[in-house]
Design an enzyme around this catalytic site. Structure first.
Site: not given
Ligand code: IMP
Ligand code: MG
Length: 215
Positions: A82, A138-139, A142, A170, A192, A198, A204
């Site tokens: 990402g 990081e992209d 979440d 988020k 998003v 993606d 992407r």
């Molecule tokens: P986390 O571990 O829940 O913080 O999620 C991290 C990963 O989930 C990110 O690095 C993304 O790869 C993916 N992700 C979470 N939300 C989104 C989104 O809205 N769009 C695309 N990828 C997301």
């Molecule tokens: Mg990511």
């Protein structure tokens, strides 16, 4: 019934913007609904356009250049896949001497784990980061599980310093308390795509960040 548009907040520290849009949410896990994955890009509403992204990336790079002005070498660690577009734009604006590494981790929704928030290392950085100034790029953050995992992984390797930068966060979805030193945009709980992000490997490479609506 007509649903009232909701206001999503796109926040950058210097600039506050509200953005009118229609209600949206996270799509189901990959494979459960093919309709959302096959929507044409043009049908997806723009949440953060390319100009706002470019402006914010400039601002983040300025902050990083200021904060690391006295550092001999910075290591930018991009989290695949990402962050690849964000990292390439950011790294070209960072003027502090730096090198680039990549790491890859599995995310939830891959159907491989029963444990919520479990993260698995797929590909490690090529060179040791012990004693180095490390900035994780990081992209999107979440729930925060991925970044929390990476911060623990790298902290154990005793870098000279460890910080994190995320283009998008988020806050409503946060499940773990994780330190993020540089945040591009805070958004509400929507899925998003674009600018590296993606859904099931789709969308992407779109230049703007767009909302993928729940079907
Ligand atoms: P986390 O571990 O829940 O913080 O999620 C991290 C990963 O989930 C990110 O690095 C993304 O790869 C993916 N992700 C979470 N939300 C989104 C989104 O809205 N769009 C695309 N990828 C997301
Ligand atoms: Mg990511």
């Amino acid at each position: 019934m007509t649903r009232k548009p909701q206001v999503w907040l796109c926040v950058s520290p210097r600039r506050r913007e509200t953005h009118e849009t229609t209600p949206s949410g996270c799509p189901p896990p990959a494979g459960e609904n093919t309709r959302v994955a096959t929507l044409a890009a043009v049908e997806l509403e723009i949440l953060i356009d390319r100009d706002a992204i470019a402006e914010r990336v400039d601002e983040l790079a300025e902050e990083i250049n200021r904060d690391y002005a006295d550092v001999d070498e910075l290591v930018l660690v991009g989290v695949l896949k990402g962050s690849f577009i964000f990292l390439s734009d950011l790294s070209r604006r960072v003027t502090v001497p730096h090198r680039v590494e990549f790491i890859s981790v599995s995310s939830y929704g891959d159907g491989e784990s029963e444990v919520p928030g479990a993260v698995r290392l797929i590909m490690d950085v090529r060179h040791d980061i012990g004693g180095q100034h490390v900035l994780i790029v990081e992209d999107i953050v979440d729930t925060g599980h991925t970044l929390s995992y990476l911060e623990r992984l790298f902290a154990a390797r005793e870098p000279a310093s460890l910080k994190a930068c995320a283009l998008v966060r988020k806050p409503d979805r946060a499940e773990v308390d994780v330190a993020i030193d540089y945040v591009g945009f805070d958004i509400h709980d929507v899925w998003v795509v674009g600018y590296g992000l993606d859904f099931a490997e789709r969308h992407r490479t779109l230049p703007d960040i767009r909302i993928l609506p729940r079907s």
